[in-house]
Design a protein around this motif. Structure first.
Motif, PDB file in Angstrom:
ATOM      1  N   ARG A  61       0.837  -1.200   0.000  1.00 56.15           N
ATOM      2  CA  ARG A  61       0.000   0.000   0.000  1.00 56.15           C
ATOM      3  C   ARG A  61       0.877   1.257   0.000  1.00 56.15           C
ATOM      4  NH1 ARG A  61      -5.135   1.794   1.252  1.00 56.15           N
ATOM      5  NH2 ARG A  61      -5.242   3.813   2.325  1.00 56.15           N
ATOM      6  N   ALA A  62       1.972   1.218   0.771  1.00 54.07           N
ATOM      7  CA  ALA A  62       2.877   2.366   0.822  1.00 54.07           C
ATOM      8  C   ALA A  62       3.527   2.608  -0.538  1.00 54.07           C
ATOM      9  CB  ALA A  62       3.946   2.142   1.889  1.00 54.07           C
ATOM     10  N   THR A  73       4.529   5.726  -5.259  1.00 57.21           N
ATOM     11  CA  THR A  73       4.682   5.849  -6.706  1.00 57.21           C
ATOM     12  C   THR A  73       3.574   6.715  -7.300  1.00 57.21           C
ATOM     13  OG1 THR A  73       3.511   3.733  -6.986  1.00 57.21           O
ATOM     14  CG2 THR A  73       5.927   3.673  -6.952  1.00 57.21           C
ATOM     15  N   GLY A  74       2.381   6.659  -6.698  1.00 53.76           N
ATOM     16  CA  GLY A  74       1.313   7.555  -7.134  1.00 53.76           C
ATOM     17  C   GLY A  74       1.663   9.005  -6.876  1.00 53.76           C
ATOM     18  N   LEU A 128      -3.252   7.182  -7.485  1.00 57.43           N
ATOM     19  CA  LEU A 128      -3.304   8.630  -7.281  1.00 57.43           C
ATOM     20  C   LEU A 128      -4.273   9.009  -6.166  1.00 57.43           C
ATOM     21  CD1 LEU A 128      -3.247   9.954 -10.964  1.00 57.43           C
ATOM     22  CD2 LEU A 128      -1.348   9.269  -9.504  1.00 57.43           C
ATOM     23  N   LEU A 129      -5.229   8.122  -5.854  1.00 59.90           N
ATOM     24  CA  LEU A 129      -6.208   8.415  -4.807  1.00 59.90           C
ATOM     25  C   LEU A 129      -5.596   8.336  -3.409  1.00 59.90           C
ATOM     26  CD1 LEU A 129      -9.309   6.461  -6.199  1.00 59.90           C
ATOM     27  CD2 LEU A 129      -8.765   8.898  -6.440  1.00 59.90           C
ATOM     28  N   LEU A 130      -4.429   7.694  -3.294  1.00 67.54           N
ATOM     29  CA  LEU A 130      -3.768   7.567  -1.988  1.00 67.54           C
ATOM     30  C   LEU A 130      -2.762   8.686  -1.727  1.00 67.54           C
ATOM     31  CD1 LEU A 130      -3.024   3.715  -1.891  1.00 67.54           C
ATOM     32  CD2 LEU A 130      -4.854   4.943  -0.702  1.00 67.54           C
ATOM     33  N   ARG A 154      -3.041  11.969  -1.256  1.00 64.66           N
ATOM     34  CA  ARG A 154      -3.356  12.919  -0.184  1.00 64.66           C
ATOM     35  C   ARG A 154      -3.099  12.309   1.191  1.00 64.66           C
ATOM     36  NH1 ARG A 154      -8.134  14.834   2.572  1.00 64.66           N
ATOM     37  NH2 ARG A 154      -7.905  17.053   3.053  1.00 64.66           N
ATOM     38  N   SER A 155      -3.567  11.078   1.411  1.00 64.16           N
ATOM     39  CA  SER A 155      -3.343  10.437   2.710  1.00 64.16           C
ATOM     40  C   SER A 155      -1.861  10.163   2.938  1.00 64.16           C
ATOM     41  CB  SER A 155      -4.136   9.126   2.795  1.00 64.16           C
ATOM     42  OG  SER A 155      -3.705   8.209   1.797  1.00 64.16           O
ATOM     43  N   TRP A 156      -1.123   9.850   1.865  1.00 59.43           N
ATOM     44  CA  TRP A 156       0.323   9.620   1.985  1.00 59.43           C
ATOM     45  C   TRP A 156       1.035  10.885   2.450  1.00 59.43           C
ATOM     46  CZ3 TRP A 156       4.028   6.034   2.143  1.00 59.43           C
ATOM     47  CH2 TRP A 156       5.327   6.396   1.849  1.00 59.43           C
ATOM     48  N   LEU A 157       0.681  12.009   1.848  1.00 58.66           N
ATOM     49  CA  LEU A 157       1.310  13.276   2.216  1.00 58.66           C
ATOM     50  C   LEU A 157       0.976  13.670   3.650  1.00 58.66           C
ATOM     51  CD1 LEU A 157       0.742  15.336  -1.062  1.00 58.66           C
ATOM     52  CD2 LEU A 157       2.860  14.268  -0.274  1.00 58.66           C
TER      53      LEU A 157
END
Length: 467
Positions: free
Chosen positions: A111-112, A117-118, A229-231, A233-236
């Motif tokens: 998931r990370a 990469t997204g 790409l949907l992840l 925002r949560s990654w940041l």
């Protein structure tokens, strides 16, 4: 290394079995086997960086020989911009991945990687659009260079993020394979352009971007993880504390490089920018070696910190010493053989101006190697405030002195001697900061072997990595 502490019996009494177990846990992985593993990790790092640098060398040499010094300067400006974007992207995307998610391919790791990469792909799309808009507003060959770079940026950042994803999971051979594929495709494309006399600033940079993007898609297929790409925002949000700090440090260096090239271009002309790029090509193998070692320097320094904090400075110096020896050998080769036709063979008409920059370039190379040894130690100690403050201060000094040199002489040579002087100052600062950080660490945590550790005869150490 984390060892389970044995049960202490009767106050200070410790069972013989507990002592033996703790000693074995502490020294497990030491000796020849551990040394081979360290050498293997460093070897993969150097090999991967070597393939990447070799591809850039081939690109630079072919472009330098095919283009005029003015057109080569336009290529150099675009290539410097690529380096700036690449460095900035790693702050919020791949750097947090290495710190927080290095390990086996678990569901959390997958998931990370999908988010990381997204994130890189998103930054690639945004920066690509920016390059296209800037290119359309620029004249002549600069327009061609930036338009081509804008087309390639999404694929370039995707491939780079997968390199670090492979490193984070211990699959360095796949990172090497990705760069090897990119290099082979790029070389084939460039040689085709040369054969048909179609090698221009636009076509060269376009081939670089497209072939790197193809290698990125191949990495996605091998890794079997699609960038999401949907992840992003949560990654940041989740990696905000790390990403912000790394972004500031990376941007400070990237901004300096970009401003230095732009300033020299304004003062001394695009041909001077091309001369700097030519000299960098000649010292490329040295920087490749340094970058390869740097990829594994922080985790190895952290292991030394955990075992023997008082030996950290010695280890950081040991990282730099062999590279300095290689630099000295390279300098002998460069000054003895390059002037005798090899330089012109590599760089064509850009050689004469690049040759003048070799002495200060060697000084910069040596100071960079020494500084990176200290940086590895500072990062392993988790001294992020020291790291950021030192980086920002050194960046300001480097820009000031290199600009002063360019203004005073009106040449790239004057700028690079200013850069070299700033490198000596910066290296001194980094080693002073390392010494202060080590002293503070020892004062706070003491030397290894205190308390239970001393009774057991083992090094317990203290975790010192950045989190």
């Amino acid at each position: 290394m984390t060892a389970e502490l044995p049960t202490i019996e009767g106050g200070d009494g410790i069972s013989r079995r507990a002592v033996v177990t703790a000693r074995r846990a502490t020294h497990r992985g030491s000796g020849p086997t551990q040394h081979r593993r360290v050498a293997l990790r460093v070897g993969w790092g150097v090999a991967d960086q070597g393939i990447s640098s070799l591809g850039n060398l081939v690109l630079g040499v072919l472009v330098a020989r095919a283009l005029s010094p003015h057109d080569f300067g336009a290529y150099a400006v675009a290539f410097t911009t690529f380096g700036f974007i690449l460095s900035a992207n790693r702050g919020p995307s791949t750097d947090p991945l290495l710190v927080r998610h290095s390990g086996p391919r678990t569901a959390e790791w997958r998931r990370a990687v999908s988010a990381c990469t997204g994130c890189a792909l998103t930054i690639g799309i945004a920066s690509g659009i920016g390059c296209l808009l800037v290119g359309l507003a620029l004249p002549g060959q600069l327009e061609a260079a930036f338009v081509a770079l804008g087309i390639g940026m999404p694929g370039i950042l995707l491939q780079d993020s997968w390199r670090f994803a492979f490193f984070s999971s211990g699959q360095a051979h796949l990172a090497f394979a990705s760069d090897l594929l990119s290099g082979l495709l790029q070389t084939g494309g460039l040689l085709t352009l040369v054969a048909f006399h179609e090698l221009t600033v636009f076509s060269a940079i376009l081939v670089f971007g497209v072939t790197t993007g193809l290698a990125g898609l191949a990495s996605v297929a091998v890794g079997r993880i699609v960038p999401n790409l949907l992840l992003v925002r949560s990654w940041l949000v989740q990696t905000r504390s790390l990403g912000t700090r790394y972004l500031v440090e990376n941007l400070s260096l990237g901004t300096f490089r970009q401003l230095r090239m732009a300033t020299i271009g304004l003062i001394a002309g695009l041909a001077a920018v091309g001369a700097i790029r030519g000299a960098e090509i000649l010292t490329g193998p040295l920087m490749m070696l340094n970058a390869g070692v740097s990829q594994v320097a922080v985790p190895e320094a952290k292991q030394v910190l955990d075992r023997s904090p008082h030996r950290l400075e010695r280890f950081c110096l040991a990282l730099a010493a062999p590279q300095i020896a290689v630099t000295a050998l390279w300098a002998v080769v460069a000054f003895a053989f390059v002037p005798r036709g090899l330089g012109h063979l590599l760089l064509g008409d850009s050689w004469k101006a690049a040759a003048q920059l070799l002495p200060p370039m060697m000084v910069v190379t040596v100071t960079t190697i020494f500084a990176n040894g200290a940086i590895a130690g500072v990062r392993a100690l988790g001294a992020s405030r020291r790291s950021m403050a030192t980086q920002l201060c050194n960046t300001a000094v480097m820009f000031a002195l290199s600009t002063l040199g360019a203004v005073a002489t009106g040449t790239a040579l004057g700028s690079y001697w200013g850069f070299a002087a700033a490198g000596v100052f910066g290296t001194t600062c980094w080693w002073w900061q390392l010494r202060q950080a080590v002293a503070g660490h020892l004062a706070t945590h003491g030397r290894p072997g205190v308390g239970v550790g001393r009774a057991l005869g083992v090094d317990l150490g203290v975790e010192g990595g950045e989190r």
